[in-house]
Scaffold this active site. Structure first.
Site, mmCIF file in Angstrom:
data_model
loop_
_atom_site.group_PDB
_atom_site.id
_atom_site.type_symbol
_atom_site.label_atom_id
_atom_site.label_comp_id
_atom_site.label_asym_id
_atom_site.label_seq_id
_atom_site.Cartn_x
_atom_site.Cartn_y
_atom_site.Cartn_z
ATOM 1 N N ASP A 15 0.825 -1.214 0.000
ATOM 2 C CA ASP A 15 0.000 0.000 0.000
ATOM 3 C C ASP A 15 0.860 1.265 0.000
ATOM 4 O O ASP A 15 1.935 1.293 0.599
ATOM 5 C CB ASP A 15 -0.894 -0.027 1.258
ATOM 6 C CG ASP A 15 -2.093 0.892 1.110
ATOM 7 O OD1 ASP A 15 -2.272 1.494 0.034
ATOM 8 O OD2 ASP A 15 -2.857 1.020 2.080
ATOM 9 N N GLY A 16 0.360 2.293 -0.680
ATOM 10 C CA GLY A 16 1.006 3.603 -0.627
ATOM 11 C C GLY A 16 1.607 4.079 -1.933
ATOM 12 O O GLY A 16 2.264 5.120 -1.966
ATOM 13 N N ASN A 17 1.374 3.345 -3.013
ATOM 14 C CA ASN A 17 1.934 3.773 -4.307
ATOM 15 C C ASN A 17 1.376 5.136 -4.729
ATOM 16 O O ASN A 17 2.097 5.980 -5.255
ATOM 17 C CB ASN A 17 1.600 2.757 -5.409
ATOM 18 C CG ASN A 17 2.240 1.411 -5.172
ATOM 19 O OD1 ASN A 17 3.174 1.300 -4.382
ATOM 20 N ND2 ASN A 17 1.751 0.386 -5.843
ATOM 21 N N HIS A 32 2.938 3.133 -9.063
ATOM 22 C CA HIS A 32 2.809 1.679 -9.196
ATOM 23 C C HIS A 32 4.070 1.080 -9.843
ATOM 24 O O HIS A 32 4.531 0.019 -9.460
ATOM 25 C CB HIS A 32 1.575 1.319 -10.034
ATOM 26 C CG HIS A 32 0.275 1.665 -9.350
ATOM 27 N ND1 HIS A 32 0.005 1.293 -8.051
ATOM 28 C CD2 HIS A 32 -0.821 2.356 -9.770
ATOM 29 C CE1 HIS A 32 -1.203 1.728 -7.711
ATOM 30 N NE2 HIS A 32 -1.718 2.385 -8.732
ATOM 31 N N SER A 60 -7.127 -6.037 -6.371
ATOM 32 C CA SER A 60 -8.281 -6.643 -5.699
ATOM 33 C C SER A 60 -9.535 -6.516 -6.568
ATOM 34 O O SER A 60 -9.570 -5.714 -7.515
ATOM 35 C CB SER A 60 -8.528 -5.954 -4.357
ATOM 36 O OG SER A 60 -9.094 -4.679 -4.568
ATOM 37 N N THR A 61 -10.563 -7.281 -6.202
ATOM 38 C CA THR A 61 -11.826 -7.193 -6.947
ATOM 39 C C THR A 61 -12.414 -5.777 -6.795
ATOM 40 O O THR A 61 -13.166 -5.325 -7.645
ATOM 41 C CB THR A 61 -12.845 -8.241 -6.428
ATOM 42 O OG1 THR A 61 -12.830 -8.228 -4.998
ATOM 43 C CG2 THR A 61 -12.505 -9.631 -6.899
ATOM 44 N N TRP A 64 -11.265 -2.479 -9.353
ATOM 45 C CA TRP A 64 -11.941 -2.117 -10.613
ATOM 46 C C TRP A 64 -12.674 -0.791 -10.458
ATOM 47 O O TRP A 64 -12.973 -0.121 -11.443
ATOM 48 C CB TRP A 64 -12.956 -3.184 -11.026
ATOM 49 C CG TRP A 64 -12.358 -4.508 -11.387
ATOM 50 C CD1 TRP A 64 -12.464 -5.669 -10.689
ATOM 51 C CD2 TRP A 64 -11.564 -4.831 -12.547
ATOM 52 N NE1 TRP A 64 -11.788 -6.687 -11.330
ATOM 53 C CE2 TRP A 64 -11.236 -6.200 -12.475
ATOM 54 C CE3 TRP A 64 -11.108 -4.081 -13.639
ATOM 55 C CZ2 TRP A 64 -10.455 -6.836 -13.447
ATOM 56 C CZ3 TRP A 64 -10.335 -4.726 -14.620
ATOM 57 C CH2 TRP A 64 -10.033 -6.082 -14.506
ATOM 58 N N LEU A 126 11.005 -20.439 -4.184
ATOM 59 C CA LEU A 126 9.968 -19.609 -3.557
ATOM 60 C C LEU A 126 8.618 -19.788 -4.252
ATOM 61 O O LEU A 126 8.529 -19.727 -5.481
ATOM 62 C CB LEU A 126 10.386 -18.137 -3.637
ATOM 63 C CG LEU A 126 9.351 -17.124 -3.133
ATOM 64 C CD1 LEU A 126 9.244 -17.168 -1.604
ATOM 65 C CD2 LEU A 126 9.706 -15.711 -3.594
ATOM 66 N N ARG A 183 1.518 -4.820 5.987
ATOM 67 C CA ARG A 183 0.850 -3.812 5.150
ATOM 68 C C ARG A 183 1.606 -2.504 5.338
ATOM 69 O O ARG A 183 1.729 -2.006 6.463
ATOM 70 C CB ARG A 183 -0.613 -3.627 5.548
ATOM 71 C CG ARG A 183 -1.300 -2.598 4.651
ATOM 72 C CD ARG A 183 -2.768 -2.433 4.927
ATOM 73 N NE ARG A 183 -3.384 -1.602 3.903
ATOM 74 C CZ ARG A 183 -4.608 -1.763 3.425
ATOM 75 N NH1 ARG A 183 -5.377 -2.718 3.892
ATOM 76 N NH2 ARG A 183 -5.092 -0.960 2.495
ATOM 77 N N LEU A 190 -7.148 -5.314 6.733
ATOM 78 C CA LEU A 190 -6.870 -6.516 5.950
ATOM 79 C C LEU A 190 -7.400 -6.379 4.517
ATOM 80 O O LEU A 190 -6.929 -7.061 3.603
ATOM 81 C CB LEU A 190 -7.511 -7.722 6.664
ATOM 82 C CG LEU A 190 -7.046 -9.112 6.322
ATOM 83 C CD1 LEU A 190 -5.532 -9.221 6.252
ATOM 84 C CD2 LEU A 190 -7.592 -10.118 7.334
ATOM 85 N N GLU A 202 0.547 -12.997 12.350
ATOM 86 C CA GLU A 202 1.031 -11.814 13.071
ATOM 87 C C GLU A 202 1.002 -10.652 12.084
ATOM 88 O O GLU A 202 1.365 -10.813 10.917
ATOM 89 C CB GLU A 202 2.472 -12.044 13.559
ATOM 90 C CG GLU A 202 2.619 -13.152 14.565
ATOM 91 C CD GLU A 202 1.923 -12.829 15.885
ATOM 92 O OE1 GLU A 202 1.844 -11.641 16.241
ATOM 93 O OE2 GLU A 202 1.460 -13.777 16.557
#
Ligand code: FPP
Length: 237
Positions: A15-17, A32, A60-61, A64, A126, A183, A190, A202
């Site tokens: 978060d934070g772009n 971004h 995320s959905t 949009w 990974l 985050r 969340l 955590e």
């Protein structure tokens, strides 16, 4: 050097772009783009630290609902990412999985995602889960639908549906639960990410904006995790 046992599964809400772009008087798309650079370093470090799974929230959905121009920029960036980074990720033995509804994406993005999963599916390094067109509630509804259909076909009895069966129907069916959720940008929510898998995660909320999240900030979050006392509802002796 991080003391203690590292998480097996790390989830990140990048978060934070937008705020980063604003702070630098740049267009949001450039925020971004800078976010992708930060991501590159975190993926490499996760591999080096032998973290088993890294799940990142790319789209995320609900995303949009952003302005058309931003959605288009994000879609273009996703396509570019899966075209330009795939060789390197494959070489690094990263196994890519998409969490979310790929079929709800425009055809070029959809194809690129299917291809990336196919190409890296057998890699043993990974496990990189990229959530695109993903929502945690939609994932749970999908799992419930699948179980109901299995019951209708007589493959399971409704009485057999338990927490384990639910988990088996999620995109992350063969992965451990999320141990650490990070985050960035100081927001403490969340936002519909991995709702089921984060039951005992955590949470760490660094205030740094995602494009500025570097290896040092990652190590700080991992150290915060290793110093936590995890009880999973029980009591430590
Ligand atoms: C949140 O910042 C970030 C997103 C909605 C997208 C995250 C996407 C990337 C880092 C790049 C694309 C990913 C890949 C895998 C190519 P925000 O825009 O909500 O920030 P703000 O709250 O400051 O506006």
């Amino acid at each position: 050097m991080i003391e203690g046992t590292l998480p097996r599964h790390v989830a990140i809400i990048m978060d934070g772009n937008g705020r980063w772009a604003k702070k630098h008087t740049l267009q949001v798309a450039l925020g971004h783009r800078k976010g992708v650079e930060a991501l590159r370093a975190i993926i490499r470090e996760s591999s080096d630290l032998k973290i088993e799974a890294l799940s990142i929230y790319a789209f995320s959905t609900e995303n949009w609902n952003r302005e058309k121009q931003e959605v288009e920029a994000l879609m273009a960036l996703l396509l570019e990412y899966f075209t330009s980074e795939i060789d390197e990720l494959d070489q690094e033995n990263v196994c890519i999985r998409i969490l979310g509804d790929k079929d709800g994406l425009p055809p070029p993005q959809r194809e690129a995602l299917y291809k990336a999963e196919e190409r890296t599916g057998k890699n043993t390094g990974l496990k990189l889960n990229i959530a695109i067109n993903y929502g945690g509630r939609a994932e749970l509804a999908r799992a419930a639908r699948e179980l109901a259909q299995m019951a209708l076909r007589g493959e399971i009895s409704p009485d057999e549906i338990d927490e384990k069966k639910m988990a088996q129907m999620l995109y992350t069916h063969d992965l451990p639960d999320v141990d650490l959720l990070i985050r960035t940008s100081g927001e403490m929510r969340l936002s519909n990410f991995l709702l089921y898998q984060c039951a005992y995660a955590e949470f760490v909320f660094p205030t740094v904006l995602w494009p500025d999240f570097d290896i040092n900030a990652y190590h700080a979050a991992l150290s915060a995790f290793t110093s936590r006392d995890r009880r999973f509802g029980g009591r430590n002796k």
